[in-house]
Design a protein around this motif. Structure first.
Motif, PDB file in Angstrom:
ATOM      1  N   ALA A  77      65.834  92.689  84.695  1.00  0.00           N
ATOM      2  CA  ALA A  77      67.256  92.353  84.561  1.00  0.00           C
ATOM      3  C   ALA A  77      67.647  91.396  85.668  1.00  0.00           C
ATOM      4  N   LEU A  78      68.235  90.254  85.289  1.00  0.00           N
ATOM      5  CA  LEU A  78      68.644  89.242  86.266  1.00  0.00           C
ATOM      6  C   LEU A  78      70.156  89.078  86.218  1.00  0.00           C
ATOM      7  N   GLY A  79      70.807  89.153  87.384  1.00  0.00           N
ATOM      8  CA  GLY A  79      72.254  89.053  87.455  1.00  0.00           C
ATOM      9  C   GLY A  79      72.759  87.624  87.410  1.00  0.00           C
ATOM     10  N   ARG A  80      74.068  87.503  87.355  1.00  0.00           N
ATOM     11  CA  ARG A  80      74.731  86.199  87.332  1.00  0.00           C
ATOM     12  C   ARG A  80      74.520  85.480  88.655  1.00  0.00           C
ATOM     13  N   LEU A  81      74.307  84.187  88.589  1.00  0.00           N
ATOM     14  CA  LEU A  81      74.093  83.344  89.762  1.00  0.00           C
ATOM     15  C   LEU A  81      72.819  83.700  90.533  1.00  0.00           C
ATOM     16  N   SER A  82      71.959  84.522  89.945  1.00  0.00           N
ATOM     17  CA  SER A  82      70.698  84.829  90.623  1.00  0.00           C
ATOM     18  C   SER A  82      69.735  83.662  90.474  1.00  0.00           C
ATOM     19  N   GLN A  83      68.718  83.637  91.330  1.00  0.00           N
ATOM     20  CA  GLN A  83      67.759  82.533  91.350  1.00  0.00           C
ATOM     21  C   GLN A  83      66.350  83.082  91.504  1.00  0.00           C
ATOM     22  N   VAL A  84      65.437  82.575  90.692  1.00  0.00           N
ATOM     23  CA  VAL A  84      64.019  82.907  90.813  1.00  0.00           C
ATOM     24  C   VAL A  84      63.291  81.576  90.949  1.00  0.00           C
ATOM     25  N   CYS A  85      62.747  81.317  92.129  1.00  0.00           N
ATOM     26  CA  CYS A  85      62.225  79.989  92.453  1.00  0.00           C
ATOM     27  C   CYS A  85      60.751  79.832  92.047  1.00  0.00           C
ATOM     28  N   GLU A  86      60.203  78.670  92.378  1.00  0.00           N
ATOM     29  CA  GLU A  86      58.852  78.310  91.925  1.00  0.00           C
ATOM     30  C   GLU A  86      57.806  79.367  92.294  1.00  0.00           C
ATOM     31  N   HIS A  87      56.977  79.738  91.301  1.00  0.00           N
ATOM     32  CA  HIS A  87      55.823  80.625  91.468  1.00  0.00           C
ATOM     33  C   HIS A  87      56.195  82.042  91.909  1.00  0.00           C
ATOM     34  N   ALA A  88      57.465  82.408  91.811  1.00  0.00           N
ATOM     35  CA  ALA A  88      57.864  83.795  92.085  1.00  0.00           C
ATOM     36  C   ALA A  88      57.487  84.675  90.895  1.00  0.00           C
ATOM     37  N   HIS A  89      57.407  85.992  91.141  1.00  0.00           N
ATOM     38  CA  HIS A  89      57.063  86.940  90.077  1.00  0.00           C
ATOM     39  C   HIS A  89      58.056  88.099  90.100  1.00  0.00           C
ATOM     40  N   ILE A  90      58.603  88.418  88.919  1.00  0.00           N
ATOM     41  CA  ILE A  90      59.504  89.559  88.753  1.00  0.00           C
ATOM     42  C   ILE A  90      58.851  90.491  87.742  1.00  0.00           C
ATOM     43  N   GLY A  91      58.540  91.713  88.160  1.00  0.00           N
ATOM     44  CA  GLY A  91      57.768  92.622  87.332  1.00  0.00           C
ATOM     45  C   GLY A  91      58.592  93.435  86.349  1.00  0.00           C
ATOM     46  N   PRO A  92      57.909  94.279  85.566  1.00  0.00           N
ATOM     47  CA  PRO A  92      58.580  95.094  84.554  1.00  0.00           C
ATOM     48  C   PRO A  92      59.656  96.002  85.149  1.00  0.00           C
ATOM     49  N   LEU A  93      60.808  96.039  84.479  1.00  0.00           N
ATOM     50  CA  LEU A  93      61.929  96.907  84.842  1.00  0.00           C
ATOM     51  C   LEU A  93      62.499  96.625  86.234  1.00  0.00           C
ATOM     52  N   ALA A  94      62.135  95.507  86.832  1.00  0.00           N
ATOM     53  CA  ALA A  94      62.746  95.116  88.102  1.00  0.00           C
ATOM     54  C   ALA A  94      64.190  94.674  87.857  1.00  0.00           C
ATOM     55  N   ARG A  95      65.001  94.727  88.914  1.00  0.00           N
ATOM     56  CA  ARG A  95      66.401  94.338  88.802  1.00  0.00           C
ATOM     57  C   ARG A  95      66.760  93.391  89.940  1.00  0.00           C
ATOM     58  N   ILE A  96      67.299  92.235  89.578  1.00  0.00           N
ATOM     59  CA  ILE A  96      67.774  91.252  90.548  1.00  0.00           C
ATOM     60  C   ILE A  96      69.273  91.108  90.324  1.00  0.00           C
ATOM     61  N   ASP A  97      70.099  91.523  91.278  1.00  0.00           N
ATOM     62  CA  ASP A  97      71.543  91.558  91.071  1.00  0.00           C
ATOM     63  C   ASP A  97      72.192  90.184  91.294  1.00  0.00           C
ATOM     64  N   ASP A  98      73.498  90.128  91.097  1.00  0.00           N
ATOM     65  CA  ASP A  98      74.255  88.879  91.174  1.00  0.00           C
ATOM     66  C   ASP A  98      74.023  88.138  92.490  1.00  0.00           C
ATOM     67  N   ALA A  99      73.857  86.817  92.379  1.00  0.00           N
ATOM     68  CA  ALA A  99      73.769  85.908  93.530  1.00  0.00           C
ATOM     69  C   ALA A  99      72.622  86.223  94.474  1.00  0.00           C
ATOM     70  N   ALA A 100      71.611  86.933  93.994  1.00  0.00           N
ATOM     71  CA  ALA A 100      70.421  87.194  94.798  1.00  0.00           C
ATOM     72  C   ALA A 100      69.404  86.067  94.607  1.00  0.00           C
TER      73      ALA A 100
END
Length: 239
Positions: free
Chosen positions: A126-149
Motif C-alpha cells: 500500500a502506497l500513500g499519497r505523495l509517497s515516492q519510491v525511487c530507482e531500484h528500491a524494493h517494496i515487499g508484500p503487504l508493506a505499507r508506505i504512508d503519505d509523503a514518505a
C-alpha cells in the motif's frame, strides 16, 4: 514503463528534487513545472540555462514552467492536471508542504505515488499519497508506505514492514520483515532495522546503524547495535 505519460509538478529544486526529475524521466513522463523560492534570484530567461536546472528539462515537453511561489504552482497544476511530487528531502519541511496539499480536496486527483520504472513494488503493498519510491528500491508484500514518505534509491522495505507518514528511508537502507518506523523518521544510508523492530516518531537512525531492538522517538541513534546519541525534541511530526 507507463504507456500513458504523466506530466508532473515538482515542489522543491534541491538535490532531492533533481533526483525526482530523473525518476520522472525514467518513467517516460514529463516535468512540466518546478516551484522553488530560489528561482526568484534569476530572470525567467536565465532559468533554463542554469546547470542545476538541467535535470528538470525534458525532451517530451516544449519547456518547463518555473515558479517562485508554491501557491501559484499548485494553481497551475490544477489547471493543467499535473501530478504533484515534493522534491524536498528534509522530513519537517516536506511535512509542512505536504500537510497543506493533503488537506485540500482540489488536489486529491493529483496525488498519485511517484514510483520509479526500475523500482519493484509488490501488488499487495500500500502506497500513500505523495509517497515516492525511487530507482531500484524494493517494496515487499503487504508493506505499507504512508503519505509523503520517501523510499530512496536502492532502499528495501520488506514484507509487512511499515514506513510512517513523512519518513525518509535513505539510499540502500533496509527495513526487514514486519519492521516499522513512525512518522517523520529518518533512516540513514545503509542502516538496517531488523525484523519486527519498531522506531518511534521523529527518530533519526544514523548511516550504517543497526536497530536490533525497539527505539524510542525523538532521538538520534548511531552504531551497531544502534544506541542513543542525542534527543531530537521539537521535531514536527504533524503529517
Amino acid at each position: 514503463m507507463n504507456l500513458e505519460r504523466v506530466r508532473w509538478l515538482i515542489i522543491g529544486a534541491s538535490g532531492h528534487g533533481r533526483s525526482l526529475a530523473a525518476v520522472i524521466r525514467g518513467r517516460g513522463d514529463t516535468v512540466a513545472a518546478v516551484s522553488d523560492v530560489s528561482f526568484a534570484d534569476s530572470l525567467p530567461e536565465e532559468l533554463a540555462a542554469l546547470r542545476e536546472n538541467a535535470p528538470f528539462l525534458s525532451g517530451h515537453s516544449a519547456g518547463v514552467r518555473y515558479f517562485t511561489d508554491d501557491g501559484a504552482a499548485l494553481a497551475f497544476a490544477v489547471d493543467q492536471s499535473l501530478s504533484i511530487a515534493i522534491g524536498i528531502g528534509d522530513n519537517a519541511v516536506r511535512a509542512r508542504v505536504a500537510s497543506s496539499i493533503l488537506g485540500e480536496p482540489r488536489f486529491a486527483a493529483l496525488l498519485q505515488p511517484l514510483i520509479a520504472a526500475t523500482a519493484s513494488v509488490d501488488a499487495t503493498a500500500a502506497l500513500g499519497r505523495l509517497s515516492q519510491v525511487c530507482e531500484h528500491a524494493h517494496i515487499g508484500p503487504l508493506a505499507r508506505i504512508d503519505d509523503a514518505a520517501v523510499v530512496n534509491t536502492g532502499a528495501i522495505v520488506e514484507h509487512e514492514a511499515e514506513v510512517g507518514a513523512g519518513s525518509h528511508i535513505a539510499p540502500a537502507a533496509v527495513l526487514l520483515g514486519a519492521a516499522s518506523v513512525g512518522q517523520q523518521v529518518f533512516v540513514g544510508s545503509g542502516a538496517r532495522i531488523l525484523p519486527g523492530v519498531s522506531v518511534g516518531d521523529g527518530a533519526l537512525l544514523g548511516a550504517g546503524a543497526v536497530a536490533n531492538r525497539p527505539l524510542a522517538g525523538m532521538t538520534t541513534y548511531v552504531g551497531v547495535p544502534a544506541k542513543p546519541s542525542k534527543s531530537t525534541k521539537g521535531l514536527s511530526v504533524d503529517v
